[in-house]
Write a protein that holds these residues in place. Structure first.
Motif, PDB file in Angstrom:
ATOM      1  N   ASP A   8       0.626  -1.318  -0.107  1.00 32.15           N
ATOM      2  CA  ASP A   8       0.111   0.174  -0.083  1.00 32.15           C
ATOM      3  C   ASP A   8       0.887   1.289  -0.017  1.00 32.15           C
ATOM      4  OD1 ASP A   8      -2.334  -1.340  -0.344  1.00 32.15           O
ATOM      5  OD2 ASP A   8      -2.857  -1.220   1.864  1.00 32.15           O
ATOM      6  N   PRO A   9       1.819   1.312   0.879  1.00 32.90           N
ATOM      7  CA  PRO A   9       2.734   2.540   0.849  1.00 32.90           C
ATOM      8  C   PRO A   9       3.323   2.956  -0.425  1.00 32.90           C
ATOM      9  CG  PRO A   9       3.088   1.368   2.727  1.00 32.90           C
ATOM     10  CD  PRO A   9       2.542   0.238   1.657  1.00 32.90           C
ATOM     11  N   ILE A  10       3.548   2.007  -1.206  1.00 28.58           N
ATOM     12  CA  ILE A  10       4.367   2.554  -2.649  1.00 28.58           C
ATOM     13  C   ILE A  10       3.399   3.253  -3.521  1.00 28.58           C
ATOM     14  CG2 ILE A  10       5.418   1.064  -4.756  1.00 28.58           C
ATOM     15  CD1 ILE A  10       5.604  -1.316  -2.988  1.00 28.58           C
ATOM     16  N   THR A  11       4.088   4.271  -3.935  1.00 26.91           N
ATOM     17  CA  THR A  11       3.303   5.241  -4.756  1.00 26.91           C
ATOM     18  C   THR A  11       3.957   5.272  -5.889  1.00 26.91           C
ATOM     19  OG1 THR A  11       4.404   7.443  -4.327  1.00 26.91           O
ATOM     20  CG2 THR A  11       2.601   6.740  -2.809  1.00 26.91           C
ATOM     21  N   ALA A  12       3.274   5.964  -7.120  1.00 29.18           N
ATOM     22  CA  ALA A  12       3.982   6.141  -8.620  1.00 29.18           C
ATOM     23  C   ALA A  12       5.126   7.163  -8.352  1.00 29.18           C
ATOM     24  CB  ALA A  12       2.800   6.699  -9.344  1.00 29.18           C
ATOM     25  N   ASP A  13       5.290   7.963  -7.157  1.00 27.19           N
ATOM     26  CA  ASP A  13       6.253   8.920  -6.973  1.00 27.19           C
ATOM     27  C   ASP A  13       7.452   8.139  -6.505  1.00 27.19           C
ATOM     28  OD1 ASP A  13       4.891  10.873  -8.321  1.00 27.19           O
ATOM     29  OD2 ASP A  13       4.052  11.439  -6.081  1.00 27.19           O
ATOM     30  N   GLY A  14       7.628   7.235  -5.880  1.00 25.26           N
ATOM     31  CA  GLY A  14       8.751   6.590  -5.373  1.00 25.26           C
ATOM     32  C   GLY A  14       9.103   7.229  -4.364  1.00 25.26           C
ATOM     33  N   THR A  17       9.867   6.068   1.692  1.00 28.82           N
ATOM     34  CA  THR A  17       8.677   5.241   1.961  1.00 28.82           C
ATOM     35  C   THR A  17       8.797   4.449   3.063  1.00 28.82           C
ATOM     36  OG1 THR A  17       8.106   4.751  -0.312  1.00 28.82           O
ATOM     37  CG2 THR A  17       6.987   3.359   1.107  1.00 28.82           C
ATOM     38  N   THR A  42       6.981  -3.641  -7.855  1.00 25.54           N
ATOM     39  CA  THR A  42       5.647  -2.968  -7.703  1.00 25.54           C
ATOM     40  C   THR A  42       6.159  -1.365  -8.039  1.00 25.54           C
ATOM     41  OG1 THR A  42       4.639  -4.432  -6.296  1.00 25.54           O
ATOM     42  CG2 THR A  42       3.747  -2.255  -6.139  1.00 25.54           C
ATOM     43  N   ALA A  43       7.241  -0.875  -7.424  1.00 22.41           N
ATOM     44  CA  ALA A  43       7.411   0.563  -7.537  1.00 22.41           C
ATOM     45  C   ALA A  43       7.789   0.550  -8.962  1.00 22.41           C
ATOM     46  CB  ALA A  43       8.941   0.472  -6.965  1.00 22.41           C
ATOM     47  N   ARG A  46       3.999   0.740 -10.846  1.00 21.24           N
ATOM     48  CA  ARG A  46       3.169   2.035 -10.617  1.00 21.24           C
ATOM     49  C   ARG A  46       3.705   3.209 -11.242  1.00 21.24           C
ATOM     50  NH1 ARG A  46       1.235   0.232  -4.011  1.00 21.24           N
ATOM     51  NH2 ARG A  46      -0.147  -1.465  -4.756  1.00 21.24           N
ATOM     52  N   ALA A  47       5.030   3.285 -11.038  1.00 21.88           N
ATOM     53  CA  ALA A  47       5.565   4.249 -11.733  1.00 21.88           C
ATOM     54  C   ALA A  47       5.393   4.513 -13.261  1.00 21.88           C
ATOM     55  CB  ALA A  47       6.922   4.227 -11.385  1.00 21.88           C
TER      56      ALA A  47
END
Length: 259
Positions: A8-14, A17, A42-43, A46-47
């Motif tokens: 869940d904490p992984i975002t497209a922005d990297g 984290t 996943t990083a 998602r990016a």
């Protein structure tokens, strides 16, 4: 902690984290290798959400990974059919995992050759006996169900084969599931060890044979086989089949075998 919550904490922005509640996924003082590889994968996706299907990967487990991490990822090359992406996990200013992912569009087949069927088919997982119950690292007890897929127990041919599935699979696509599962078994060299001692995965490379692998009830047949062990290291072949005996992943790994 479910794997979906871990991701869940992984975002497209990297970038920086924080992962909370990692206890269920720790292997000694580091995050279990399959989980850390899945974080790096996943990083990347998602990016860069428009990547074609994953075809292959090279993962190096460099140092222990903890809850405070910096996620780095970049497209190294984007061609017409193939994209190559690097993703890394950094902790306390040092790289702890670096991975190279190869994504490729499907093309018209100019060569077709099915992987050989699994030798010594153990039968389906439904009637197989539970394995490693109450044994092995805590992350296995918390997150995986393993069943026996070979008669051999104890020393002998350096092959470890088990049926394996995640205890909680909701929210995870099949490719992510294979990345998480691919490194779950101990090395085949375990059966050739003269005495018990620690072991540690150093790297892992694999090819996906199916871009959208499927199986029955989440079960995958996993096998680690030592091809050569000497000088404190073992060269291992890692393979996964689905519940029908169709191979879906072919990989290699270097494992440190300590005295």
């Amino acid at each position: 902690m479910s794997i979906a919550n871990l991701l869940d904490p992984i975002t497209a922005d990297g970038g920086q984290t924080r992962f909370s509640g990692l206890d269920a996924w720790m292997q000694g003082r580091t995050l279990y290798g399959g989980a850390s590889a899945l974080i790096a994968y996943t990083a990347a996706v998602r990016a860069f959400p428009d990547l074609p299907p994953l075809r292959a990967a090279q993962v190096a487990f460099v140092a222990p990974t903890g809850p405070e991490a910096e996620l780095r990822r970049e497209i190294v090359r984007q061609g017409r059919n193939v994209a190559q992406v690097r993703s890394e996990i950094w902790c306390e200013g040092a790289c702890t995992l670096t991975a190279f992912w190869l994504f490729g569009t499907e093309r018209e087949a100019n060569a077709e050759h099915e992987a050989a069927p699994v030798s010594d088919w153990p039968g389906g997982p439904e009637q197989a006996e539970p394995a490693m119950h109450g044994k092995g690292p805590a992350f296995i007890q918390s997150n995986f169900e393993l069943r026996r897929a070979q008669e051999l127990q104890g020393p002998g041919e350096p092959v470890v084969r088990r049926w394996a599935r995640l205890a909680e699979r909701e929210g995870l696509n099949p490719v992510s599931e294979l990345i998480l599962l691919g490194d779950v078994l101990p090395p085949g060299a375990m059966r050739a060890m003269k005495r018990q001692g620690p072991i540690s995965s150093i790297n892992w490379s694999f090819n996906l044979l199916e871009p959208e692998p499927q199986t029955r009830d989440g079960w995958w047949l996993s096998e680690n086989a030592s091809q050569h062990a000497a000088h404190g290291y073992s060269s291992e072949r890692l393979r996964l089949w689905n519940a029908e005996g169709k191979q879906v992943l072919d990989g290699m790994q270097c494992v440190a075998v300590f005295g």
